[in-house]
Design a protein around this motif. Sequence first.
Motif, short mmCIF file in Angstrom:
data_model
loop_
_atom_site.label_atom_id
_atom_site.label_comp_id
_atom_site.label_asym_id
_atom_site.label_seq_id
_atom_site.Cartn_x
_atom_site.Cartn_y
_atom_site.Cartn_z
N ALA A 88 1.27 9.34 -6.07
CA ALA A 88 1.80 10.58 -5.64
C ALA A 88 2.78 11.02 -6.79
O ALA A 88 2.82 12.33 -7.38
N ARG A 89 3.95 10.18 -7.11
CA ARG A 89 4.62 10.46 -8.25
C ARG A 89 3.93 10.80 -9.50
O ARG A 89 4.19 11.83 -10.40
N ALA A 90 2.88 10.04 -9.86
CA ALA A 90 1.92 10.09 -11.03
C ALA A 90 1.32 11.41 -11.20
O ALA A 90 1.33 12.12 -12.39
N ALA B 213 0.79 -1.25 0.05
CA ALA B 213 0.02 -0.02 -0.04
C ALA B 213 0.89 1.15 -0.01
O ALA B 213 0.61 2.29 -0.62
N GLU B 214 1.83 1.36 0.84
CA GLU B 214 2.97 2.35 0.63
C GLU B 214 3.46 2.80 -0.62
O GLU B 214 3.54 3.90 -1.01
N ALA B 215 3.84 1.48 -1.05
CA ALA B 215 4.53 1.64 -2.65
C ALA B 215 3.51 2.20 -3.53
O ALA B 215 3.82 2.91 -4.47
N GLU B 216 2.16 1.76 -3.45
CA GLU B 216 1.31 2.22 -4.50
C GLU B 216 1.03 3.54 -4.11
O GLU B 216 0.95 4.51 -5.46
N ALA C 41 0.89 16.98 -13.18
CA ALA C 41 0.88 18.35 -12.89
C ALA C 41 1.92 19.21 -13.65
O ALA C 41 1.85 20.25 -14.21
N GLU C 42 2.94 18.74 -13.59
CA GLU C 42 4.13 19.17 -14.47
C GLU C 42 3.79 19.16 -16.09
O GLU C 42 4.30 20.34 -16.66
N GLY C 43 3.34 18.18 -16.39
CA GLY C 43 2.97 18.03 -17.64
C GLY C 43 1.83 19.34 -18.21
O GLY C 43 2.02 20.01 -19.19
N GLU C 44 0.79 19.29 -17.20
CA GLU C 44 -0.02 20.37 -17.47
C GLU C 44 0.74 21.80 -17.48
O GLU C 44 0.24 22.69 -18.19
#
Length: 282
Positions: free
Chosen positions: A217-219, A209-212, A224-227
């Motif tokens: 969060a990274r996605a 769950a922590e890894a997911e 947001a950076e792409g937008e």
Amino acid sequence: MDGLVTLSSSRHHSHDVEALENADSDIGVCGRLLVVLSIIFMLVTLPLSIWACIKIVKEYERAIIFRLGRILRGGAKGPGLFFILPCTDSFINVDMRTITFDIPPQEVLTKDSVTVSVDGVVYYRVQNAILAVANITNADAATRLLAQTTLRNVLGTKNLAEILSDREEIAHSMQSTLDDATDDWGIKVQRVEIKDVKLPLQLQRAMAAEAEASREARAKVIAAEGEMNASRALKEASLVISESPSGLQLRYLQTLNTIAAEKNSTIIFPLPLEMMQGFIKK
């Protein structure tokens, strides 16, 4: 430093072996008399006694000869033929090949209070046959038990993250500890490997769950950076188009061309007001 330790260890082994072999000279008068009687018995019963006196050891074995219970001078015999006296001599074969064994799964409490099950494999061989016979009852069983204890002791000083990421360092630490502990037994530990680390099921679910959550969060950050980059590009494009009124019309035409190439559909084409004003005046 390692060379000094190896030299000191070899000297220590040589002293132990010399002490064990020198015991042959202390058999006493009765012992010498029994040896003489054994030789006479062997000569009298020739050639039948020859079959009991000549022994063979394989290439990977060494024979430790005991005369009246004391190790015979000259060290381990073999490979090939060797000679013993009937009644007074006995011998033990020692396998000099590399031996492997699995360390059973050990329940270990890590430094950060997490219970894990860890197993491994150990590779060792007998380096000195005399010490392996004279200094310990069962070198193989002792090495197996010591490996289990060493695995628990080493892992008890590590936290879970170190156990999962530093397996090579843990294996090297175990090898050094085992090699030093079995040095007096004539055992050389060649390699130690950690095979598997099993975590409790609840801990596996929590880590998943922590890894997911971390991946999500990274996605979101990447989206947001792409937008943000896209909005900057659109802003720059609008500034370029605003410099030439006909540029917007060319963009319309390019968009229509792209749509028409994919599917046949009804296209609503916006006309500029400048074109309609000419008809309105008429």
